[in-house]
Motif scaffolding. Structure first.
Motif, PDB file in Angstrom:
ATOM      1  N   VAL A  99       1.015  -1.006  -0.018  1.00  0.00           N
ATOM      2  CA  VAL A  99       0.422   0.300  -0.399  1.00  0.00           C
ATOM      3  C   VAL A  99       1.517   1.564   0.219  1.00  0.00           C
ATOM      4  N   GLU A 100       0.568   2.360  -0.766  1.00  0.00           N
ATOM      5  CA  GLU A 100       2.058   3.174  -0.841  1.00  0.00           C
ATOM      6  C   GLU A 100       1.593   4.121   0.550  1.00  0.00           C
ATOM      7  N   ALA A 101       2.324   4.616   1.283  1.00  0.00           N
ATOM      8  CA  ALA A 101       2.621   5.617   1.955  1.00  0.00           C
ATOM      9  C   ALA A 101       1.863   6.246   2.533  1.00  0.00           C
ATOM     10  N   PRO A 102       1.305   7.556   1.670  1.00  0.00           N
ATOM     11  CA  PRO A 102       0.055   7.961   1.739  1.00  0.00           C
ATOM     12  C   PRO A 102      -0.789   7.807   1.820  1.00  0.00           C
ATOM     13  N   GLU A 103      -1.027   6.873   0.847  1.00  0.00           N
ATOM     14  CA  GLU A 103      -3.022   5.780   1.043  1.00  0.00           C
ATOM     15  C   GLU A 103      -2.858   5.611   2.326  1.00  0.00           C
ATOM     16  N   ALA A 104      -2.312   4.734   3.191  1.00  0.00           N
ATOM     17  CA  ALA A 104      -1.531   4.341   4.571  1.00  0.00           C
ATOM     18  C   ALA A 104      -2.220   5.094   5.542  1.00  0.00           C
ATOM     19  N   ALA A 105      -1.216   5.537   5.771  1.00  0.00           N
ATOM     20  CA  ALA A 105      -2.027   7.037   6.435  1.00  0.00           C
ATOM     21  C   ALA A 105      -2.811   7.730   6.695  1.00  0.00           C
ATOM     22  N   ALA A 106      -3.838   8.176   5.404  1.00  0.00           N
ATOM     23  CA  ALA A 106      -4.469   8.348   5.026  1.00  0.00           C
ATOM     24  C   ALA A 106      -5.791   7.757   5.268  1.00  0.00           C
ATOM     25  N   ARG A 107      -5.573   6.806   5.141  1.00  0.00           N
ATOM     26  CA  ARG A 107      -6.951   5.643   5.564  1.00  0.00           C
ATOM     27  C   ARG A 107      -7.102   5.604   6.950  1.00  0.00           C
ATOM     28  N   LEU A 108      -5.785   5.169   7.252  1.00  0.00           N
ATOM     29  CA  LEU A 108      -5.547   5.151   9.132  1.00  0.00           C
ATOM     30  C   LEU A 108      -6.327   5.879   9.926  1.00  0.00           C
ATOM     31  N   LEU A 109      -5.875   7.213   9.658  1.00  0.00           N
ATOM     32  CA  LEU A 109      -6.493   8.356  10.168  1.00  0.00           C
ATOM     33  C   LEU A 109      -8.045   8.427  10.251  1.00  0.00           C
ATOM     34  N   TYR A 110      -8.682   7.733   8.200  1.00  0.00           N
ATOM     35  CA  TYR A 110     -10.341   8.075   8.584  1.00  0.00           C
ATOM     36  C   TYR A 110     -10.805   7.550   9.839  1.00  0.00           C
ATOM     37  N   ARG A 111     -10.049   5.937   9.166  1.00  0.00           N
ATOM     38  CA  ARG A 111     -10.633   4.718  10.534  1.00  0.00           C
ATOM     39  C   ARG A 111     -10.620   5.535  12.625  1.00  0.00           C
ATOM     40  N   GLU A 112      -9.469   6.034  12.568  1.00  0.00           N
ATOM     41  CA  GLU A 112      -9.190   5.769  13.841  1.00  0.00           C
ATOM     42  C   GLU A 112     -10.143   7.469  14.197  1.00  0.00           C
ATOM     43  N   LEU A 113     -10.397   8.575  13.522  1.00  0.00           N
ATOM     44  CA  LEU A 113     -10.998   9.817  14.159  1.00  0.00           C
ATOM     45  C   LEU A 113     -12.031   9.874  13.029  1.00  0.00           C
ATOM     46  N   GLY A 114     -12.229   9.392  12.131  1.00  0.00           N
ATOM     47  CA  GLY A 114     -13.169   9.620  11.180  1.00  0.00           C
ATOM     48  C   GLY A 114     -13.767  11.327  10.943  1.00  0.00           C
ATOM     49  N   TRP A 115     -12.691  11.520  10.519  1.00  0.00           N
ATOM     50  CA  TRP A 115     -12.652  13.212   9.793  1.00  0.00           C
ATOM     51  C   TRP A 115     -13.491  12.762   8.423  1.00  0.00           C
ATOM     52  N   LYS A 116     -14.406  13.777   7.841  1.00  0.00           N
ATOM     53  CA  LYS A 116     -14.770  14.494   6.917  1.00  0.00           C
ATOM     54  C   LYS A 116     -13.381  13.968   5.073  1.00  0.00           C
ATOM     55  N   TRP A 117     -12.581  15.538   5.592  1.00  0.00           N
ATOM     56  CA  TRP A 117     -11.562  14.723   4.600  1.00  0.00           C
ATOM     57  C   TRP A 117     -10.077  14.692   5.571  1.00  0.00           C
ATOM     58  N   ILE A 118      -9.557  14.436   4.685  1.00  0.00           N
ATOM     59  CA  ILE A 118      -8.021  13.973   5.375  1.00  0.00           C
ATOM     60  C   ILE A 118      -7.384  14.107   3.826  1.00  0.00           C
ATOM     61  N   ALA A 119      -5.885  14.161   3.855  1.00  0.00           N
ATOM     62  CA  ALA A 119      -4.749  14.689   3.220  1.00  0.00           C
ATOM     63  C   ALA A 119      -3.525  14.411   3.494  1.00  0.00           C
ATOM     64  N   VAL A 120      -2.877  13.709   2.848  1.00  0.00           N
ATOM     65  CA  VAL A 120      -1.166  13.646   2.903  1.00  0.00           C
ATOM     66  C   VAL A 120      -0.823  14.248   2.110  1.00  0.00           C
ATOM     67  N   ALA A 121       0.363  15.328   2.338  1.00  0.00           N
ATOM     68  CA  ALA A 121       1.109  15.746   0.899  1.00  0.00           C
ATOM     69  C   ALA A 121       2.548  16.178   0.876  1.00  0.00           C
ATOM     70  N   HIS A 122       3.069  16.857   0.305  1.00  0.00           N
ATOM     71  CA  HIS A 122       4.166  16.570   0.519  1.00  0.00           C
ATOM     72  C   HIS A 122       4.788  18.083  -0.369  1.00  0.00           C
ATOM     73  N   TYR A 123       5.936  18.314   0.126  1.00  0.00           N
ATOM     74  CA  TYR A 123       6.326  19.757  -0.356  1.00  0.00           C
ATOM     75  C   TYR A 123       6.932  20.054  -1.548  1.00  0.00           C
ATOM     76  N   LEU A 124       6.916  20.979  -2.607  1.00  0.00           N
ATOM     77  CA  LEU A 124       6.931  20.744  -3.789  1.00  0.00           C
ATOM     78  C   LEU A 124       8.208  21.399  -3.837  1.00  0.00           C
ATOM     79  N   ASP A 125       7.704  22.926  -3.457  1.00  0.00           N
ATOM     80  CA  ASP A 125       8.834  24.131  -2.431  1.00  0.00           C
ATOM     81  C   ASP A 125       8.358  24.931  -2.068  1.00  0.00           C
ATOM     82  N   ASP A 126       8.833  26.056  -1.470  1.00  0.00           N
ATOM     83  CA  ASP A 126       7.597  27.388  -0.622  1.00  0.00           C
ATOM     84  C   ASP A 126       6.576  27.959  -1.078  1.00  0.00           C
ATOM     85  N   GLU A 127       6.355  28.163  -2.092  1.00  0.00           N
ATOM     86  CA  GLU A 127       5.258  28.092  -2.369  1.00  0.00           C
ATOM     87  C   GLU A 127       3.551  26.996  -2.892  1.00  0.00           C
TER      88      GLU A 127
END
Length: 402
Positions: A99-127
């Motif tokens: 399982v891709e690491a960002p997806e695994a983290a997002a799904r575990l957060l959804y299961r444990e905490l149940g928030w409606k929108w969950i995102a895992v992101a990485h920085y491309l640059d300062d903006e």
């Protein structure tokens, strides 16, 4: 269906067959009161998916469509430390199983905490940042690239620690358009401390329980940072190895690559009772070209001959720069490197050099097969080398006669 997965879960699990007989009960479900068990069976008869609250705890019933079984689960009431450890273990298990690491983290957060929108992101640059996994009520989306300015994500990045914001829809336009009321976010880092990205969650309810949010988000940020750093290190190792096996001028394999591939090819031949060929290729007049026009012109000639030889080699061949102006081809089809076919390749390479403006260069070739060398690696190399120099000698004598 295999039931072994459920054996050691702290969640209580029961499974009913298609005729609603009890076929599995794990240890965590062994203390169910008889009256609750009867109520569960009765609910299973009426509908396949439901949530059932009984005297002791709440149960979730859902069907397994492949064989019409009913899986019944009661989530264990764990303390926060136990939940955190479970999330950590499950994240590790999921990424190890592909399982891709960002997806695994997002799904575990959804299961444990149940928030409606969950995102895992990485920085491309300062903006800008890129969302790798975005869940909306459990449905997965992504990737998405967003600006960080004037968003709650900017607050998280600047705060450098866990951030919880209420009334976020009134403070940030994008959150308001989404209908979000609450926001929680945390930066995740590599073990060295370098920021990689952040995890954030949004909810459209004004009343959310955040008692476990920072702890569970925190352990996932830690695990995500460690995992991604290890993956980057592995990729750098692969890239470094590939570079060590590649000739930087021509982009083909170098002698080290040949020395690694050749024994493996011979081992395959021994196992299959097959054969292979090696062909040495040398540029005649290359030293004179270098001396007269410089190394930059000589380099261009090497690049051109490597490109053309690679183009002429089929999928059963691989070409390497063996050193200087000498190349070697390793082929699993020895028949194509005899007589006329070898002469045809020489002619095509020679014509290519002429059209590229290197008419002062010639091509010498020499081939040998594994079987004619008696299965001896060194004899095979020696034969190919001798034949290449014999070809060079004959062509030189023919030119002198002319």
């Amino acid at each position: 269906m295999s039931y072994a997965y459920f054996d050691h879960l702290t969640d209580a699990v029961m499974i009913l067959a298609s005729d609603r007989r009890l076929v599995y009960l794990n240890q965590s479900a062994s203390d169910i009161p008889r009256e609750d068990l009867s109520a569960i069976f009765e609910a299973a008869e009426k509908q396949n998916i439901c949530e059932l609250t009984l005297s002791t705890r709440s149960w979730l019933l859902y069907s397994y469509p492949q064989d019409d079984t009913i899986i019944i689960i009661c989530k264990a009431e764990l303390g926060l430390d136990q939940r955190v450890q479970r999330v950590k273990a499950e994240f590790s298990c999921q990424v190890q199983n592909g399982v891709e690491a960002p997806e695994a983290a997002a799904r575990l957060l959804y299961r444990e905490l149940g928030w409606k929108w969950i995102a895992v992101a990485h920085y491309l640059d300062d903006e800008r940042f890129e969302i790798d996994a975005f869940l909306e009520e459990g449905a997965l989306y992504g990737p998405i690239i967003l600006d960080i300015a004037d968003t709650p994500c900017e607050v998280v990045r600047d705060a450098q620690n866990f951030v919880y914001l209420n009334n976020v829809g009134k403070r940030f336009k994008a959150a308001g358009e989404l209908g979000a009321q609450n926001y929680a976010g945390l930066v995740y880092r590599a073990p060295c401390g370098k920021e990689i990205g952040h995890i954030y969650m949004l909810h459209d309810s004004e009343d959310v329980d955040i008692s476990a949010t920072s702890s569970i988000m925190g352990v996932l940020c830690t695990e995500l940072g460690i995992f991604l750093e290890l993956e980057n290190a592995k990729q750098e190792l692969v890239t470094s190895r590939e570079m060590s096996l590649t000739d930087p001028l021509t982009g083909i394999g170098n002698r080290r690559s040949f020395d690694a591939d050749f024994p493996m090819r011979l081992e395959d031949i021994k196992q299959s009772d097959g054969d292979c060929a090696i062909v040495f290729l040398d540029l005649d007049g290359f030293k004179m070209l270098n001396d007269k026009h410089g190394h930059e012109v000589g380099d261009r000639a090497l690049i051109r001959i490597a490109e053309k030889a690679s183009e002429l080699c089929s999928s059963d061949c691989k070409i390497y720069r063996y050193g200087g102006d000498e190349f070697v081809i390793l082929s699993s089809r020895p028949a194509r490197w005899r007589g006329k076919m070898l002469n045809d390749m020489r002619s095509m390479l020679q014509d290519h050099l002429i059209h590229a403006g290197f008419d002062c260069l010639g091509v010498s070739l020499g081939a040998a097969t594994y079987r004619e060398a008696g299965g001896d690696k060194e004899q095979m190399l020696r034969l190919a080398d001798e034949r290449m120099y014999e070809d060079k000698r004959q062509r030189k004598e023919a030119e002198q006669v002319v």
